[in-house]
Scaffold this active site. Structure first.
Site, mmCIF file in Angstrom:
data_model
loop_
_atom_site.group_PDB
_atom_site.id
_atom_site.type_symbol
_atom_site.label_atom_id
_atom_site.label_comp_id
_atom_site.label_asym_id
_atom_site.label_seq_id
_atom_site.Cartn_x
_atom_site.Cartn_y
_atom_site.Cartn_z
ATOM 1 C CE LYS A 79 41.133 34.776 29.556
ATOM 2 N NZ LYS A 79 41.643 34.985 30.923
ATOM 3 C CB SER A 154 40.589 38.695 31.591
ATOM 4 O OG SER A 154 41.341 37.556 31.913
ATOM 5 C CB SER A 178 41.192 36.118 34.721
ATOM 6 O OG SER A 178 41.493 37.485 34.623
HETATM 7 N N1 GLN Z 1 41.877 41.604 36.726
HETATM 8 C C1 GLN Z 1 43.219 41.206 36.986
HETATM 9 C C2 GLN Z 1 44.174 41.957 36.064
HETATM 10 O O1 GLN Z 1 43.721 42.733 35.314
HETATM 11 C C3 GLN Z 1 43.374 39.737 36.840
HETATM 12 C C4 GLN Z 1 43.488 39.298 35.443
HETATM 13 C C5 GLN Z 1 43.753 37.843 35.298
HETATM 14 O O2 GLN Z 1 43.633 37.052 36.218
HETATM 15 N N2 GLN Z 1 44.175 37.487 34.098
HETATM 16 O O3 GLN Z 1 45.338 41.776 36.093
#
Ligand code: GLN
Length: 502
Positions: A79, A154, A178
């Site tokens: 990532k 994400s 994410s």
């Molecule tokens: N979708 C969640 C957010 O926007 C989780 C994101 C994540 O785990 N990095 O914060």
């Protein structure tokens, strides 16, 4: 079957027995990326030369008779918020578009020492804020099961490339879901380890009290193999867990009879879609057939988890991203007269709308007049949620629920309504708030062929039991064997966001 389609535990013996060279294996993955990534757009950067160079070095080492390392020759996708020395690391932000880290994250050092080879950096929501990878400043990634749907986020690029055989496995990061939500949307295995189990050194911080790096793999055995390498104490991460760790792969016996599995009733209330509910109910039957005792439990404060999560994560994000000031590295807006306007313009031009929204929200909830009402209140909710989990873990070995309330949604469906987007994390944020591990494993498909994920949550630092339950479930089902058919198109014909090699 082609080499790039094999799981880590299938490819490793071929390399160990010298039946396949590392270069052959890595080349097949790179060729797959070249053939397919114009369509999927999972990678921001493909490190082709770097990977081939490392592959040759590994083959030379093996030819000299050196013993193969635990992940020898496996192609790994990272990532793009995890620092890789000499390989561009953008966080999918314009702000860091040209940033080449001078050091490796601890997880990268560990994986490379174990013989894994980085083939590229994957797309994500900018600075990991989002649930669909549509907040990337570069481009959107497509779901390999249906190109009109999102891969989740994400860590959407990491999930998409693993199911599309564009990497043997990948790393993601998970602050509120994410790793698990994109794993569920793409039909792979994704583990968010206990807070502190895997070093965060070299991860671009989002909400540091919840961030964890974890494996995204095609099955549970691969997940355990990777965890064995990346888990463990790191003096460079102050929150790092100092205890002894088991051999996670050695704990994988498909035997769960006598274990007690709790189902939080709050996870089955309004908002859960019909197809996900159906797949989840069948998964419960399967766990019972395997001899587990399934009981209903309650986590009474979990209904406030999402609100608390967005307050805490935005507050922490605002502080973490204060380092992006146009001075030390990253984007600097040209033509500004003084340092204050330079900083304002650099942030204004370099950061995307969702990141700005979180910084503004974070600053608001930490301001003198609101801190008590929002931030401190959210911290209290967080303690209550942790206590809820501790209470149910007195009688349950693990908890299960759906990973996300729906299957992968259409691209563009939720981009105009941030609250709608936030709701897709409703089942994944509670483990982050409590610091406990959660894993998503494939547990079915809806009528349109989109994957559904089962989330299993465990006691803090008890990844061994979590993986064992996930493994038993996986071995009793065949959802993890299915692969999408993706129409091929080379990326020369449609460049997905500029330069794609180092
Ligand atoms: N979708 C969640 C957010 O926007 C989780 C994101 C994540 O785990 N990095 O914060």
């Amino acid at each position: 079957m082609r080499l790039n389609e094999l799981k880590a535990h299938e490819l490793l013996p071929l390399i160990r027995r010298h039946e396949v060279t590392v270069e052959e294996a890595v080349t097949e993955t790179l060729d797959r990326i070249a053939a397919l990534d114009g369509t999927i757009q999972a990678y921001i950067t493909v490190a082709r030369e770097h990977a081939l160079q490392r592959a040759k070095e590994a083959d030379a080492r093996l030819a000299k008779g050196e013993p193969p390392r635990p992940l020898e020759g496996l192609s790994i996708a990272i990532k793009d918020n995890i620092c890789t020395k000499g390989i561009r690391t953008t966080g999918a932000s314009r702000y860091l578009e040209d940033f080449i880290p001078p050091y490796d994250a601890t997880v990268i050092e560990r994986l490379e020492d174990a013989g894994a080879i980085v083939v590229g950096k994957t797309n994500m929501d900018e600075f990991a804020m989002g649930s669909s990878t549509e907040n990337s400043a570069m481009f959107s990634t497509r779901n390999p099961w249906n190109l009109n749907r999102v891969p989740g986020g994400s860590s959407g690029g990491s999930a998409a490339c693993v199911i599309a055989n564009e990497a043997v496995f990948a790393l993601g990061s998970d602050t509120g879901g994410s790793i698990r939500q994109p794993a569920s949307f793409c039909g792979i295995v994704g583990l968010k380890p206990s807070y502190g189990l895997v070093s965060r050194y070299g991860l671009i911080g989002y909400a540091s009290s919840m961030d964890q790096i974890g494996p995204m793999t095609r099955d549970v055995r691969d997940c355990a193999l990777i965890l064995n390498v990346i888990a463990g104490n790191d003096p460079r991460d102050s929150q790092s867990y100092p205890g002894e760790l088991p051999d996670y792969a050695g704990c994988l016996v498909p035997e769960i009879s006598g274990l007690t599995i709790g189902v939080p009733k709050e996870f089955l209330e309004e908002g859960l879609s019909g197809p996900v509910r159906d797949a989840f109910m069948k998964a419960l039957d399967r766990l019972e057939e395997l001899g587990a005792r399934v009981v209903e439990v309650s986590l009474p404060h979990v209904r406030h988890a999402l609100a608390a999560y967005y307050v805490i994560s935005s507050a922490e994000a605002g502080s973490n991203l204060a380092r992006l000031d146009g001075v030390r590295y990253g984007y600097r807006a040209p033509g500004q007269e003084d340092s204050a306007s330079m900083m304002a313009a650099s942030r204004g031009e370099g950061l995307g709308p969702e990141v700005k929204r979180r910084i503004v929200l974070g600053t608001y909830v930490l301001s003198a007049e609101n801190r008590e009402k929002y931030f401190n209140e959210a911290l209290r909710v967080r303690s209550l949620i942790s206590r809820d989990f501790q209470e149910v873990f007195k009688t349950c070995d693990c908890l299960v629920g759906p990973t996300s309330p729906t299957v992968a949604f259409e691209a563009g469906e939720k981009t105009r309504d941030p609250l709608e987007m936030y709701l897709s994390d409703v089942y994944t944020v509670p483990p982050n708030l409590a610091g406990i591990p959660g894993i998503s494993v494939p547990c079915g498909f809806d009528e349109e062929g989109m994957p559904v994920g089962l989330q299993i949550m465990g006691k803090q630092y008890d990844e061994a039991t979590l993986l064992r339950i996930a493994y038993a479930f996986e071995q009793a089902t065949d959802f993890h064997r299915r692969r999408p058919e993706v129409p091929q198109k080379t990326y020369q014909s449609e460049s997905a966001g500029g330069e794609r090699s180092v």
